[in-house]
Structure formats: structure tokens, C-alpha cells
Enzyme design. Structure first.
Site, mmCIF file in Angstrom:
data_model
loop_
_atom_site.group_PDB
_atom_site.id
_atom_site.type_symbol
_atom_site.label_atom_id
_atom_site.label_comp_id
_atom_site.label_asym_id
_atom_site.label_seq_id
_atom_site.Cartn_x
_atom_site.Cartn_y
_atom_site.Cartn_z
ATOM 1 N N THR A 823 0.815 -1.228 0.000
ATOM 2 C CA THR A 823 0.000 0.000 0.000
ATOM 3 C C THR A 823 0.843 1.270 0.000
ATOM 4 O O THR A 823 0.389 2.318 -0.449
ATOM 5 C CB THR A 823 -0.944 -0.001 1.216
ATOM 6 O OG1 THR A 823 -0.164 -0.137 2.409
ATOM 7 C CG2 THR A 823 -1.939 -1.135 1.122
ATOM 8 N N CYS A 824 2.070 1.167 0.527
ATOM 9 C CA CYS A 824 2.930 2.359 0.555
ATOM 10 C C CYS A 824 3.193 2.878 -0.852
ATOM 11 O O CYS A 824 3.317 4.077 -1.074
ATOM 12 C CB CYS A 824 4.261 2.047 1.235
ATOM 13 S SG CYS A 824 4.095 1.518 2.936
ATOM 14 N N PHE A 825 3.302 1.917 -1.791
ATOM 15 C CA PHE A 825 3.679 2.280 -3.163
ATOM 16 C C PHE A 825 2.516 2.156 -4.135
ATOM 17 O O PHE A 825 2.717 2.153 -5.345
ATOM 18 C CB PHE A 825 4.840 1.388 -3.615
ATOM 19 C CG PHE A 825 5.996 1.377 -2.667
ATOM 20 C CD1 PHE A 825 6.813 2.493 -2.525
ATOM 21 C CD2 PHE A 825 6.251 0.263 -1.883
ATOM 22 C CE1 PHE A 825 7.872 2.481 -1.642
ATOM 23 C CE2 PHE A 825 7.310 0.254 -0.992
ATOM 24 C CZ PHE A 825 8.128 1.359 -0.869
ATOM 25 N N TRP A 858 4.401 -3.899 3.591
ATOM 26 C CA TRP A 858 5.119 -2.632 3.492
ATOM 27 C C TRP A 858 5.120 -2.100 2.069
ATOM 28 O O TRP A 858 5.309 -0.932 1.857
ATOM 29 C CB TRP A 858 6.561 -2.803 3.968
ATOM 30 C CG TRP A 858 7.319 -3.776 3.132
ATOM 31 C CD1 TRP A 858 7.440 -5.112 3.309
ATOM 32 C CD2 TRP A 858 8.061 -3.477 1.960
ATOM 33 N NE1 TRP A 858 8.195 -5.678 2.332
ATOM 34 C CE2 TRP A 858 8.601 -4.692 1.489
ATOM 35 C CE3 TRP A 858 8.319 -2.317 1.246
ATOM 36 C CZ2 TRP A 858 9.386 -4.774 0.335
ATOM 37 C CZ3 TRP A 858 9.113 -2.396 0.116
ATOM 38 C CH2 TRP A 858 9.637 -3.614 -0.337
#
Length: 858
Positions: A823-825, A858
Site C-alpha cells: 500500500t505504501c507504493f 510494506w
């Protein structure tokens, strides 16, 4: 051997500027000096006022002679320190110093006993001859008063040697150690600007620097035809200006400003206004005077150090005129960023001084401008500058509008437009009706204004001048202004505020982490991790924002109440005090909402209009309460619309009280003292309704709103910024920032903003994927988006408003596994499923609301 005073003939008096011009026009020390008729005895403070030479005992005929007749006689110069003037004298090598003193007395009237001549750092003794004192052609002596008890003798000696060394360099002497000039200046600045120096000593040091004509000497050296001399002077002046700007606190600027002004005046007259060193000195002077309180003349009282300032409107207005002229010349704006800043800096104290004129209260009726008795010339010039700037900026913004429509545009100078517009508006505020004219002009070019704000408005700049005119802006420009007010997040792990939260205790543990933290730690950034889960990073932080806001505004927690007509909107619950910690929770809520704006996370929450207006410090009207309490709104409307005759017959049976339900029982509150005995009639019913609104939506939740605002202010900086943020936004703007887009997620927009890694757009898996997404319900798409990005709500401008594009990655996992996400990217990963049916089955699992979270890594 004693000689008569008349033997010293062909004496001339001239000012420092003319001395520099003489040096510039006659750089060869061996050539004869210019004649007396070449110079004018001038007042340095005003370039256009001239005075006659003082009366002397020398005859007119001898004053007009151009050179001495005796072959041994030579010319030398005596600086009159107290007047900043120079006396040109002639003499023979055997002439005694006392004779020079007598000649000075005859010209200036200064008693011999009070005179002291300095040459090369040494005092000259009466009985010595010119030759014994090694005074040669074009030597420069200094005349100072006899000092019985001299303060700061080391500074006097240092600057005297500094100046005499410069004069020797200007005469072309060789063998001098050039670096000694710079070293002496650095020593002087070390003694003057050190932190523990007393203000009186600081002032005295600068007075010595000026009294010994050090600025004039440096400028004279700068005008030297010798490159090494010029470079030395330029470096020395730059060192002095830099030391004053960076090494001193602002209260000391009022004392440095006169020295900077002297440098500016000398360079402007001796070099040119486009000279780089002149521009540097002008910019330094602007920095020093922009916050000073000044008067008309240069004799203005300065309360900081109990002395008279030596800077006035008359001194700095020429720089305003000079820069205004540069703004208006040419077809565009040719000023550099520094020059635009200087223009604003010089204008600030001028406007402040003019606004203090008591007879006009800071606003001048334009017809009376030409009949003023004070600041008359400056006010007239400012009005002329304003008219030219208005016309110029209107044309410039029309040009921006035209060029915006072109595929290729040159916008290199546009970044200065906002600052010049701000300056123009500030001048307009001085003249009656001029500000309205300014905003009328802006209305004609509002498209250009919006473009300039979004593209060129920068963080740290003051944009309050435009905030009060939201009608000229659109959502994008208003949002940009708000983002500039918010602090920037940091990504350094060492500075992040870390949180480890159990999902089952989401609200209470989040409250402890956020409410107990120092505001500066929260502004530094957040690191979020759910207990017993591997996922970390910005994606998890976005998920936390969404979930904790859902809990904060859950009506079951009694902090906020949902609007009956729109369950997405909330306002503070007057009965929240059932929880003893309710005020601390409101402060916590304010912090969380501010942090969500800082991190640009849409949390699916919207405020009621009454809540929003209070945060902006604005009044609430009856129409504003329509959504918060439709029944209350309807009742108040009936009271106001009822026939006055019926109202006066006491058909309503109302008095100035408000009945409220509190903890299951009814409570009667008087709207003012003895209100229960005041009957509502047709004359006071409007006041009654206004008081009801005030009590129902303001007074009853005043503590809750204040705590929420305090928590919000903790994050954005202070309460002024908090109010400024809400004043900048329209009510609907805040919906867009906090809730996000209300439109159905567009699959086409989703596709446009998605890229692939491992897959090609033509691969069957990609075609299957988008076909399945198209057939999903709106809620399933939201869950998929949340799984993919930790966002359930897109920005108002859709996928294009996200920080980056989305990505579909091909994974090497087994086809039996479900998709995963980073989800970070904004990255979703799935293997090469063998069929559309298999892919649909996997996607149906992760788009169930109870499953579609916690898959992110992450």
C-alpha cells in the site's frame, strides 16, 4: 621659518562625492588635479541641493587659479571629519604643521587648540615640517577634534589606519600588503558585532567608521582603475554588508542602516544603479529598514537605544521610486526576485510612516492628495506609482491568460507577479476607493491569478492579502493556499513519532499516543504499526487515519452528532460531558484531523456548516443550521414568518428561555438575565431567534469547539493559522479535503493512472482484471481501492490527485494464493491466474468488507 598664511594659496572645499569623482576622472596620481571650478560644495544627504563655498580669507582671484606657480609646491588634502568635507591645500616640504592648522582655522573657524591632524595613523606635531612627516603630493590627512579623553581608542586607530592605507592604494603606492585592508575591516567587525558588545559601544564604533570616512574611502577604492584595488574594495564592502545582515539582531539594524545608506548613495552617484555592488548594498539596506519605524526626516526618535535615528522617509523613498520605475519599464516585469523583495521592503516603512498621519487616519481621499502639508511629495508619487502598477499588472495578467492557452509559453518572469500584486494592493489601501479598483482589476484576470497562485505561491510567504477574496479563486487555488499553511511531514525514521496499536483498542490507544505527545513530535512525522501485524509504512498510516476517524465521529462514542439530513456530516455533541475526558478527546480529535490534512489522507468525514463556521471564527445565521437541526430551523422560520399581529397577541407563549434535554431530563436556560419574564413579540422575535441559535449551536458546545481548535492549532502551528486555514476554504472545499471525492470511482480514470510491471497492457490477465472491476459494485471498488492503497476515498481530482500512479505487478506466487498489496507504493501483485473465473473468485474474496483490510504489506 615662519611664513604667511597667504603663501598657502589655491585652496578648494568639496564634498566626498566630488572627491570620488575627481579620483575617477583623474586616476593618475602624477597628473595635475582638477580645478576648483569642477566641484560643488554639496549636502551629501540630498543629491539635488547645492550650496556655495564658505567664505575664506583667500582672494577671489587666487581661488580661481588652477595650479601653484612655485615649482616645489604640491597639493595635499585635509579631511574635515565632522563635516565629511575635504579641504585641498598647497604647500612646500619645509612648511610647518602649525601653519596647516592656522590655515584650517582661517577657513573653518575651528580653533587651533581643538584641532588634531592624523596621517598614516599618527598625530602630526606642530613643530614638524611636511617633509619630516613624509607628506607628499596628494596625501590625505584627517582632521579630528582634540580628544582629551577618547573612547574606543583602538577603534579610532584601527579605522584611521584602514582609511589611510586605502588612500595610499588609491594614489598608486606599491609595496602595500593588500590583505591588510581586509584584515583590518574584519578586526573592526569582530570588535563591533560580537554578541556581548554593548549597544552604546556598537553605535560608537559605527560613528567612528563613518566619521573617518571609511565608506567613502572604500567606494573611492572601488572606483579605482586598478583591478586589484577594485576587487579588494568590492570584497570589503560585501564583508561589511554580510556581517551587518547575518551577524546582528534586528534591533541593531537601525544603527547599521545609515552606513548602508551612505554606501548606496556613494555607489549610486559614482558607479551606476545597475552596478552589482550597488544592488547588493541596496538590498542590504532594504533588509535593515523594512521593519523600522521612521519619520519624515532623518531625525526620528528610536526607543530601542534612546537616540535619534538617522533614516527617514526622505532618505529611502528614492529607492522606492527607482524600483517602481524599473517595474513599469518594458513590456513585462524585468525585476529580479531580489529587486522585487527590495521594492516591498522599502515600501513597508514608508507606508507605515504615511499611515500614521493623524489627519487622514491612514486613508487619503484622492482629491486631497495634492493639498497635503506632510509627506506631500511622497504621497503624490505613491499615487502615481499605484496607477502605473495597476495598469501594468492588468496588462501582464491579460498576457498570462493569453499565453496559458498556447501550447508553448514563456513564463520565466511570472514568478514575481504575486509579490508585485501584493505590493500594489498594499499601496492601494492608502487611498480611498483604490483597493476596490484593485480587486475590480483582479476580477477581470481571475483565471491568471488562480494559475499564478497554484504555480508560484510558495510556503513561508504571506498570502493573507488574497485570502479574504475567495470569490476570485477556485478550489484548486484555495487548496494550494491551505497546503502552504500546513507543516511538511518528514520521512527520517529517527524523527518519527512511533505508534504500536492494538486494533481492538484502536480509539483509546490512539488517544494515548496522540494526546500525550508534544506537538513538535507529531509535526515531525508518524510511524504506524498494528500489533501482531507485519505491515508498516505510509499505507498502514493511511489505514489508521481512516479507521480512527471513523471511531472519533462514531455517534456511539458521544463526541459528535450526525446531521439528520446527511449522516456523513458531524457537529460537536452538547451532551459529550457524560465522558469526564470528553474535552481531552476533542483536543485529540483536532490533532488527528489536522494530521490527516497534513498527510493528505481523505478520511470520509465531513463537518456540519455550524461547526466549520465556528472554527473559522465566523457568525452563524439561521440558514446555516438547516442541516444540523431541521426541526429547530423550521420552528425558527415559523416564528419569523408569522403574522406580527398574531405574535403580539402572545399566541406563541414564548419567553427568552431555551429548553434543552440533558441526561434524560429537561432543563430551562435563560437566554439573558431575567429572560423568563420577557415575552417574545414581533419587535424582539428576531433577537430571540438569534439568541436561540447562539445558545443551541455556539454556547452549548463552546468548550468542545475551543478544545478541538486547540488540538488543530497544535499541529498547524498556532490558532491564527488554524483560523486562517478555515477562512481560506469555502465550506465545500473542506468537504473535498477531508472527505474526498463523492463521485463514483471511474474505472477509466483508474486505468489511465495505472502502470504495469511484469505484465503488458495487452495480456489477458490485465484485460480480465479490468473487466472484473467494471462489473463490481461501487462498494466493492472502494474496498479494492482500500486494499490496494489504504484509501477508501479519492481526492477531489480523482486518481490524478494521488501522490503517484498505481501499479499492477506480476508475482511468482502460486495461483492458489490471493493477490497481495504494497500500500505504501500503491502496488497490487497477483500471479498469472489461468482464467478469468479464477481471478474473479480471488478478487471477490478480498473485496469483502471484513477481509479487505490487513492484507497490505510494506
Amino acid at each position: 621659518m615662519k611664513r604667511k598664511l597667504e603663501d598657502f594659496y589655491d585652496d578648494h572645499f568639496f564634498d566626498e562625492l566630488d572627491f570620488l569623482r575627481m579620483r575617477k576622472n583623474n586616476p593618475n596620481p602624477n597628473s595635475p588635479p582638477a580645478t576648483a571650478s569642477s566641484y560643488t560644495f554639496s549636502d551629501q544627504s540630498t543629491a539635488h541641493r547645492h550650496y556655495h563655498q564658505p567664505t575664506t580669507s583667500t582672494s577671489a582671484s587666487s581661488q580661481q587659479s588652477s595650479s601653484p606657480s612655485h615649482p616645489d609646491r604640491f597639493q595635499f588634502f585635509v579631511r574635515l571629519i565632522s563635516q565629511s568635507k575635504t579641504l585641498a591645500l598647497y604647500g612646500k616640504p619645509e612648511d610647518k604643521i602649525k601653519l596647516v592648522h592656522e590655515k584650517i582655522q582661517s577657513v573653518t573657524g575651528i580653533p587651533i587648540i581643538e584641532q588634531r591632524l592624523i596621517y598614516q595613523g599618527k598625530q602630526l606635531q606642530w613643530e614638524h615640517s611636511l617633509a619630516e612627516c613624509m607628506i607628499k603630493k596628494d596625501a590625505g590627512l584627517h582632521l579630528v577634534g582634540r580628544m582629551r579623553s577618547t573612547e574606543h581608542p583602538l577603534v579610532w586607530k584601527l579605522i584611521d589606519l584602514f582609511v589611510s592605507t586605502i588612500y595610499r592604494l588609491c594614489k598608486g603606492e606599491t609595496g602595500l600588503y593588500l590583505k591588510s585592508v581586509e584584515a583590518m575591516l574584519v578586526d573592526f567587525l569582530d570588535m563591533t558585532t560580537k554578541k556581548d558588545v554593548h549597544v552604546s559601544h556598537f553605535v560608537s564604533h559605527l560613528n567612528i567608521f563613518q566619521s573617518l570616512c571609511a565608506p567613502a574611502a572604500l567606494v573611492m577604492l572601488y572606483m579605482s582603475p586598478h583591478k586589484c584595488n577594485k576587487e579588494l574594495a568590492e570584497k570589503s564592502i560585501r564583508i561589511f554588508m554580510s556581517s551587518c545582515k547575518t551577524g546582528l539582531q534586528k534591533p541593531f539594524y537601525s544603527q547599521c542602516a545609515p552606513v548602508a545608506l551612505e554606501f548606496c548613495n556613494l555607489l549610486s552617484r559614482s558607479a551606476a544603479q545597475d552596478d552589482p555592488l550597488y544592488k547588493l548594498c541596496r538590498s542590504s539596506l532594504g533588509s535593515m529598514v523594512e521593519d523600522l519605524r521612521i519619520g519624515r526626516s532623518s531625525r526620528n526618535y528610536d526607543g530601542f537605544n534612546n537616540r535619534m535615528c538617522v533614516i527617514g522617509v526622505k532618505d529611502i523613498f528614492p529607492f522606492v521610486s527607482e524600483l517602481a520605475f524599473k517595474v513599469n519599464e518594458g513590456s513585462g516585469i524585468n525585476l529580479s526576485r531580489n529587486e522585487v523583495r527590495d521594492f516591498a521592503a522599502f515600501l513597508r516603512p514608508v507606508k507605515a510612516a504615511i499611515k500614521e498621519l493623524p489627519e487622514f487616519g491612514g486613508i487619503f481621499p484622492v482629491p486631497m492628495v495634492y493639498n497635503l502639508s506632510c509627506y506631500d511629495e511622497e504621497v503624490k508619487l505613491l499615487l502615481m506609482i499605484l496607477r502605473e502598477l495597476l495598469e501594468k499588472m492588468r496588462k501582464c495578467l491579460e498576457k498570462v491568460k493569453d499565453e496559458m492557452a498556447m501550447e508553448e509559453k514563456e513564463d520565466g518572469e511570472w514568478d514575481q507577479y504575486l509579490t508585485i500584486l501584493k505590493v500594489t494592493r498594499s499601496i492601494a489601501k492608502l487611498f480611498q476607493g483604490a483597493e476596490g479598483m484593485f480587486w475590480s482589476n483582479m476580477k477581470l484576470v481571475d483565471v491568471s491569478l488562480r494559475y499564478l497562485i497554484v504555480r508560484y505561491a510558495k510556503k513561508g510567504e504571506d498570502h493573507k492579502w488574497i485570502i479574504g477574496h475567495k470569490d476570485l479563486l477556485d478550489f484548486e487555488s484555495r487548496r494550494h493556499l491551505v497546503m502552504l499553511l500546513l507543516p511538511e511531514t518528514k520521512d527520517e525514521d529517527g524523527e518519527l513519532h512511533e505508534m504500536l496499536i492494538d486494533r481492538s483498542q484502536l480509539l483509546s490507544e490512539s488517544f494515548n499516543y496522540i494526546s500525550k505527545a508534544k506537538p513538535e513530535n507529531l509535526r515531525g512525522g508518524l510511524f504506524m504499526e498494528f500489533n501482531n501485524e507485519e505491515a508498516t509504512g505510509p499505507g498502514v498510516l493511511r489505514e489508521w487515519f481512516f479507521l480512527v476517524c471513523q471511531e472519533i465521529f462514531n455517534p456511539q462514542n458521544a463526541l459528535f452528532v450526525a446531521c439528520p439530513n446527511d449522516r456523513r456530516r458531524f457537529f460537536p455533541n452538547p451532551a459529550s460531558k457524560v465522558d469526564p475526558l470528553h474535552l481531552r478527546y476533542f483536543k485529540f480529535a483536532g490533532r488527528v484531523i489536522a494530521l490527516s490534512l497534513v498527510h493528505k489522507v481523505q478520511v470520509g468525514i465531513m463537518f456540519d456548516r455550524t461547526f466549520f463556521l465556528q472554527l473559522a471564527g465566523m457568525n452563524i445565521s439561521l440558514e446555516d443550521v438547516k442541516d444540523a437541526d431541521p426541526y429547530f430551523y423550521s420552528s425558527c422560520k415559523q416564528i419569523l414568518d408569522m403574522d406580527p399581529v398574531i405574535v403580539d397577541q402572545d399566541a406563541l407563549g414564548l419567553t427568552f428561555v431555551h429548553e434543552i434535554e440533558e441526561l434524560g431530563s429537561m432543563k430551562v436556560v435563560e437566554l439573558f438575565a431575567n429572560g423568563k419574564n420577557i415575552v417574545v413579540n414581533s419587535r424582539n422575535r428576531k433577537e430571540y431567534v438569534e439568541l436561540l441559535i447562539q445558545h443551541r449551536f455556539v454556547t452549548s458546545v463552546a468548550k468542545q469547539v475551543a478544545k478541538f481548535a486547540k488540538g488543530f492549532a497544535d499541529i498547524v502551528g498556532d490558532e491564527n493559522i488554524q483560523r486562517q486555514i478555515f477562512k481560506t476554504l469555502e465550506f465545500e472545499d473542506h468537504d473535498g479535503l477531508l472527505h474526498g471525492s463523492e463521485n463514483t470511482i471511474s474505472v477509466e480514470d483508474w486505468k489511465v493512472h495505472t502502470e504495469y510491471n511484469g505484465y503488458e497492457e495487452t495480456d489477458p490477465q490485465i484485460w480480465w482484471f479490468w473487466k472484473i472491476v467494471e462489473e463490481m459494485t461501487a462498494e466493492q471498488r472502494k474496498i479494492l481501492l482500500f486494499f490496494w492503497t489504504s484509501l477508501k476515498h479519492l481526492p477531489v481530482d480523482g486518481f490524478g490527485g494521488l501522490a503517484s500512479k498505481l501499479y499492477i505487478y506480476k508475482s511468482n506466487d502460486s495461483i492458489d494464493l490471493l493477490p497481495s498489496s504494497h500500500t505504501c507504493f500503491y502496488r497490487i501483485c497477483f500471479p498469472c491466474y489461468p482464467s478469468m473465473a479464477v481471478m474473479q473468485q480471488r478478487l471477490n474474496i478480498i473485496t469483502q468488507d471484513h477481509v479487505g483490510c490487513s492484507f497490505g504489506t510494506w
